[in-house]
Design an enzyme around this catalytic site. Sequence first.
Site, short mmCIF file in Angstrom:
data_model
loop_
_atom_site.label_atom_id
_atom_site.label_comp_id
_atom_site.label_asym_id
_atom_site.label_seq_id
_atom_site.Cartn_x
_atom_site.Cartn_y
_atom_site.Cartn_z
N HIS A 255 -15.87 -10.93 -28.56
CA HIS A 255 -15.38 -10.39 -27.12
C HIS A 255 -14.42 -12.12 -27.05
O HIS A 255 -14.91 -12.81 -26.24
CB HIS A 255 -16.89 -10.03 -26.26
CG HIS A 255 -15.91 -9.55 -24.49
ND1 HIS A 255 -14.85 -9.40 -24.13
CD2 HIS A 255 -16.51 -9.98 -23.77
CE1 HIS A 255 -15.18 -9.16 -22.27
NE2 HIS A 255 -16.09 -9.70 -22.32
N ASP B 119 -12.33 -5.87 -29.33
CA ASP B 119 -13.09 -6.34 -28.41
C ASP B 119 -14.01 -5.10 -27.73
O ASP B 119 -13.16 -4.35 -27.49
CB ASP B 119 -12.53 -6.64 -27.21
CG ASP B 119 -12.88 -7.91 -26.06
OD1 ASP B 119 -14.24 -6.96 -26.08
OD2 ASP B 119 -12.86 -7.91 -25.79
N SER C 70 -13.68 -12.09 -19.36
CA SER C 70 -13.73 -10.81 -18.71
C SER C 70 -12.71 -10.41 -17.62
O SER C 70 -13.11 -10.10 -17.14
CB SER C 70 -15.41 -11.23 -19.79
OG SER C 70 -15.64 -9.34 -20.08
#
Length: 535
Positions: free
Chosen positions: A504, A476, A249
Site C-alpha cells: 500500500h 495495492d 491513502s
Amino acid sequence: MATSRRLLRTTAAAVFAATTLLISSCSSSGPAAPGPAPSPGSAHDAGDQHATADGGSSVLAPLPVAIPAKLRPYYDQKLTWHACSTAGFQCATMKVPLDYDKPNAGTDIKLAVARRKATGPGTRLGSLLVNPGGPGGSAIEYLEQYAPQPAAVRARYDMVGLDPRGVGRSTPVECLTDRQMDRFTQTDQTPDTSAEVDKLTTAYRNFAKGCEARSAKLLPHVSTIEAARDMDVLRALLGDKKLTYVGASYGTFLGATYAGLFPTRSGRLVLDGAMDPALDSRTININQTTGFNTAFTAFAADCIKRKDCPLGTQSTTDAGRRLSAFFKRLDAHPLPTGEERKLTESLATTGVIAAMYDQGSWPTLRAYLATAQRGNGRGLLALSDSYYERDAEGHYANQMYANPAVNCLDLPPAFTTPSQVEAALPTFRKASPVFGNSFAWAALNCAYWPVKPTGTVHRIEAKGAAPIVVVGTTRDPATPYTWAQGLARQLSSATLLTYVGDGHTAYGRGSDCIDTAINTYLLDGTTPPKNKRCT
C-alpha cells in the site's frame, strides 16, 4: 471486527509510511444524483460545494478566493509555539469553527499542530504538511516518528503535522471504553444464522450509540471538506501562500479535496495511494475486496514456494481454501493466546488483513499462521492489535472511532439492511473467496450511524491548481491502482506516477525511482514524465 475504509501504518522504516484504507462501510449503493446538497462546512456565502458538470456528474466547486469576514478571526490568529515532548519538535494549538456555516467563538474546537523546522543546507521552501491517512491517523505522531527522513526534503521544508478534527490530539471523537472495544473487535463478522446477524447489527448499533453519547456535538462536523478547510487556515497561519502537502491513502482524498476547494492556493501536492472520489461506496467496497484478494494471492504465491508454508505448497487457490478452513475452525473453536482474550475468527481475519498492506510483513504472517496451526493464537492476535492500535495495557487509540465518524459522514452507507448484504454476498465472494464474507458484512456499520451523511459521490477537477503528482501502486490492496488512474484523470493538472509492485502506497517504501521522482518534484517543482513507471 475490521471496520470499513480504515487506514493503517505500514512499514516502520517508510518515510511517508502510509496509513491504509480498509473496506469502506460508508458508501452509497449507487451513484449520487445530480445537484447534491452541499457538504458540511461549505459556508452559505460560498455557495454550494458541488456544481453540475457536463453529463450530470457532480463536481466539487471551489470556494471564493476572498476569505469571508466571519472567518477572518481564524485566519488572523497567531500560533504560539512551544517545545513538544519529542525533542526537536515544536507544538501549537489553533482554533477553528465547529461549523463553518455558523462560526461561533463559543463552539470553536482546538486542533493540535506540530512542526520540525527546516535544518538546511539550502534555501527554506516553506512548510510541508503531511497526512498519513485513516481517516483517523494522527499526523503528529506520524510526523514525530518519520520526520527525520528524507533528509533532502527535511533540509528545505518545515515538516508539519496537523491532527485533523476529531483525531488524536485535536478534539478527538470518543465512542467506547477499552473493554467495550475488546468485545466489539471479537464480534463474529461472518454470521451464519439469523441470531448471529442480530448480534452483529446490535454491535454496530451499540458502537454508534457510544459515539453519539460521548461525541454528539462533534459528529456532524468531522467531514473531509471541513478538515480541508482547517488545512487552509493552518496554511495561512504558517505564512505560506500555497499549500505543499504529502498525503497517503485517505490523505489523498483530503489533499484532493483541498485542491478542489482552493485550487489557486494549492502548491506541490503528492497524493500517494490515491482514492477516487467519483466512486460510490458499494463500488469502493467491492474494489477493495478485490484488492485484498490480489494481495493475498501474491502472498500465497510467495508462500507456496517455501517448504514450510503453513498454507501448503500446491497452489494459491489451495492456499486460499486452507486459510478459509482455518477461519471456519476458529469460528467454532477460538484459540488460546496466553491471555483472557482468545483468537476468534474475526480477530484472526483482521490480523491477516493487517499483513496484506506490506510484503515486508509476509514472513511474520507465515510464522504466526504456523504457530496458530499448532494451537497458539498469540501472534495473529498481536497483528490484529496492531491494526486496531491497541497497546499492551489494553488501551485503544482514537483512530478506530474517528474512522467511521468521518467515513459515515462523507458518503451514504453501502448497505442499509442485512438483507442487502446477503443479496450482495455472491459478488463479494467472487471478488475474494477468502475475505468476501467479512468485507461485505463490514460494509454495514454506517447503516446505524446517528448522523446522516452529508457528503456525496463527486468528481474533483481543481481547475487552476498547480501541477499535482498522483501515485498508484499496481497491486495495492487498500487503494487499487484503478483509483489512482481515476483521480489522475479527474484532476486537471495531475501527473500519474506508477509503482509496479506490491503493498500500500509507494513513497519511502524502497523504490529509488519513486523516491527520486517525488523528492525532485517537492524540491524544484519538476513533475515526473508522463506515464512514468517505477519498480
